[in-house]
Design an enzyme around this catalytic site. Structure first.
Site, PDB file in Angstrom:
ATOM      1  N   SER A   1      43.358  49.331  63.479  1.00  0.00           N
ATOM      2  CA  SER A   1      44.638  49.048  62.838  1.00  0.00           C
ATOM      3  C   SER A   1      44.408  48.509  61.432  1.00  0.00           C
ATOM      4  O   SER A   1      43.289  48.165  61.050  1.00  0.00           O
ATOM      5  CB  SER A   1      45.412  48.015  63.649  1.00  0.00           C
ATOM      6  OG  SER A   1      44.796  46.754  63.511  1.00  0.00           O
ATOM      7  N   LYS A   2      45.492  48.423  60.709  1.00  0.00           N
ATOM      8  CA  LYS A   2      45.435  47.887  59.354  1.00  0.00           C
ATOM      9  C   LYS A   2      44.912  46.451  59.382  1.00  0.00           C
ATOM     10  O   LYS A   2      44.187  46.025  58.504  1.00  0.00           O
ATOM     11  CB  LYS A   2      46.827  47.953  58.737  1.00  0.00           C
ATOM     12  CG  LYS A   2      46.888  47.465  57.309  1.00  0.00           C
ATOM     13  CD  LYS A   2      48.216  47.769  56.685  1.00  0.00           C
ATOM     14  CE  LYS A   2      48.778  46.633  55.871  1.00  0.00           C
ATOM     15  NZ  LYS A   2      47.820  45.729  55.240  1.00  0.00           N
ATOM     16  N   ARG A   3      45.307  45.736  60.433  1.00  0.00           N
ATOM     17  CA  ARG A   3      44.879  44.338  60.534  1.00  0.00           C
ATOM     18  C   ARG A   3      43.365  44.204  60.645  1.00  0.00           C
ATOM     19  O   ARG A   3      42.779  43.279  60.108  1.00  0.00           O
ATOM     20  CB  ARG A   3      45.581  43.638  61.696  1.00  0.00           C
ATOM     21  CG  ARG A   3      46.564  42.586  61.194  1.00  0.00           C
ATOM     22  CD  ARG A   3      47.310  41.902  62.303  1.00  0.00           C
ATOM     23  NE  ARG A   3      48.101  42.837  63.085  1.00  0.00           N
ATOM     24  CZ  ARG A   3      48.045  42.959  64.400  1.00  0.00           C
ATOM     25  NH1 ARG A   3      47.219  42.199  65.105  1.00  0.00           N
ATOM     26  NH2 ARG A   3      48.813  43.816  65.017  1.00  0.00           N
TER      27      ARG A   3
ATOM     28  N   ASP B 270      42.060  44.467  57.190  1.00  0.00           N
ATOM     29  CA  ASP B 270      42.292  43.233  56.425  1.00  0.00           C
ATOM     30  C   ASP B 270      41.314  42.147  56.852  1.00  0.00           C
ATOM     31  O   ASP B 270      40.749  41.429  56.033  1.00  0.00           O
ATOM     32  CB  ASP B 270      43.726  42.732  56.645  1.00  0.00           C
ATOM     33  CG  ASP B 270      44.757  43.698  56.067  1.00  0.00           C
ATOM     34  OD1 ASP B 270      44.361  44.533  55.228  1.00  0.00           O
ATOM     35  OD2 ASP B 270      45.936  43.626  56.460  1.00  0.00           O
TER      36      ASP B 270
END
Ligand code: GLU
Length: 505
Positions: free
Chosen positions: A262-264, A267
């Protein structure tokens, strides 16, 4: 059945930045199409106006163009099966909705969101299907006249597919083999909404694949649950003969632990999950992209190609042409592929080594400019040739090679303590004379001359070279001393050594 022309499509919904997993899906479609001399179509599935994000379509096209994934047809590319944006195909779909209604494979439902909510509360695990549809407000429970009257008086409605329960549906998947699902677990999905006069994903997707003569549907695993419904729709329309072959790609998984990347994760662990930097128009958030992070498109393509597919041998560095030749859906893995960011860096390093120094220099020039350096392209090329094996990103060339462009003004204290000896100033003064007199100033002969001098004086080679390095670079790093002097040239090399003597003596 005669062999059909291979026609595949990448069919993103413009709901935001294209995730790196979506890029891989596009890539596999591209490889498959090119290998078979077929066509790749870009279809924009924008029937869900609620989720439409401005700029997403342009982003998708820009990202795939950057990566060298070219389309033969579609939004932005022309073609004979257009329009390729589903929102522009309204008129086409209506006819097919009516066809399903006429054949009894679909029905009209008037249930309001509030009514549906009530049912959900009343019935545990409520699903709109054969077990519940006769308790709802739809054309199966109302008379023909009542249905007509409701429509004419402007009531909004949806069209639902009528799934017959208790039937095994077979989905033949090129990666997963035969998947059997019982129709009783499926719900009567909405196919069309009167409110926006648009079909939903399922209907538009099937109708378009049919009309665009798509031969293979290669898409992410998250669409596998939709496949049984799609098989049924092909049957209801009487299109079984030309139903595409399915291939559902496994997920890209988090680098650690389980679950979808995921994008998380990006990050948290500091790597991009999008091909290009993305500015979210709603939140204003900026997400990093592979392009802006210094990746070469060839490296991203190679890295992604091997996430969930392998060529059947241990070859890793493969050009797009090699990938096209070797690609095989049967070698795609059924289980998820762990996202290995370090491997991505490794690929970038490999491609920096492979690429022409001239090309790398051109990419390095703007970085030099940003540091206030205006250098000759030929010189930059030479430095790149010497230093690129030390970096995985072009921007890192600055860290390892800035001294080629800017003379040191300070000298690293630790190195000075260790490398600058009592007699360094005197020896380097002599070294300057050796350099000044030596001609030509090429690597080999300058080195020979220096060594001959050092030997004749009985000096310590290592000490002199270490002190010279400190003078030329400002610290203890860098390539071979005479590679440096040759690149800097006689004048600049002497100037730097002189300055170091003055400052450090
Ligand atoms: N619009 C779907 C998506 O966003 C397409 C799925 C498919 O390829 O059928 O991925």
């Amino acid at each position: 059945m005669t062999q059909r022309k291979v026609r595949v499509r990448f069919a993103p919904s413009p709901t935001g930045a294209l995730h790196i997993g979506g890029v891989r899906t596009a890539l596999y479609n591209y490889l498959f199409a090119k290998q078979h001399g077929g066509d790749l179509i870009l279809r924009i599935e924008d029937t869900d106006s609620q989720r439409f994000v401005p700029g997403a379509e342009a982003y998708i096209i820009e990202a795939l163009t950057w990566l060298g994934i070219h389309f033969d047809e579609g939004v932005g590319f022309g073609g004979n099966y257009g329009p390729y944006r589903q929102s522009e195909r309204r008129d086409i779909y209506k006819k097919y909705v009516d066809q399903l209604l006429a054949s009894g494979h679909a029905y009209i439902a008037f249930d309001t969101p509030a009514e549906l909510e009530e049912k959900r509360k009343a019935i545990q695990n409520f699903q709109y299907d054969a077990s519940t549809r006769m308790q709802m407000r739809n054309s199966l429970t109302l008379s023909e006249d009542e249905t007509k009257a409701l429509i004419e008086s402007g009531h909004q409605y949806v069209v639902r597919v009528k799934i017959e329960p208790n039937e095994d549906i077979h989905v033949n998947d090129l990666i997963r083999g035969e998947v059997v699902i019982n129709s009783s677990i499926l719900d009567d999905k909405v196919l069309y909404k009167s409110a926006d006069q648009l079909p939903t994903y399922h209907l538009a997707n099937i109708v378009d694949d049919h009309l665009m003569e798509v031969s293979h549907v290669i898409r992410g695993e998250e669409w596998l649950p939709s496949a049984p419904l799609h098989v049924l729709l092909y049957r209801y329309f009487g299109w079984e003969e030309t139903m595409p072959q399915f291939a559902h790609l496994s997920l890209l998984l988090k680098p650690e632990g389980n679950g979808k990347l995921s994008k998380r994760d990006g990050d948290r662990l500091g790597f991009p999950v999008f091909p290009l930097e993305w500015h979210d128009p709603k939140t204003g958030d900026v997400s990093s992209g592979y392009r802006e992070s210094g990746y070469l498109p060839e490296a991203v393509v190679n890295f992604l190609a091997l996430l969930g597919w392998n060529p059947g041998n241990d070859q890793e560095v493969m050009s797009m042409d090699e990938l096209i030749k070797a690609f095989d859906l049967r070698h795609c893995s059924k289980s998820g592929a762990k996202f290995d960011y370090e491997k991505g860096k490794w690929f970038n390093h490999q491609y920096i080594q492979k690429k022409d120094n001239k090309e790398i220099a051109a990419l390095f020039m703007p970085i030099l400019k940003a540091h206030g350096v205006d250098a000759e392209p030929a010189y930059v090329e030479k430095v790149v040739g010497m230093m690129k094996d030390r970096v995985s990103f072009i921007k890192d060339l600055w860290d390892v090679a800035s001294f080629f462009f800017v003379a040191p003004t300070e000298y690293d204290e630790k190195t000075r303590k260790k490398r600058w000896k009592e007699d360094s100033a005197a020896q380097l003064t002599e070294f300057i004379e050796v350099l000044r007199e030596h001609e030509p100033f090429d690597i080999e002969s300058t080195e020979n001359a220096a060594k001959a001098w050092i030997e004749s004086k009985g000096y310590h080679l290592g000490n002199i070279m270490n002190a010279a390095r400190l003078a030329l670079v400002g610290e203890g790093k860098g390539p071979h001393i005479f590679d440096i002097t040759e690149a800097l040239g006689k004048e600049e090399s002497i100037r730097r050594i002189q300055r170091a003597i003055e400052v450090l003596k």
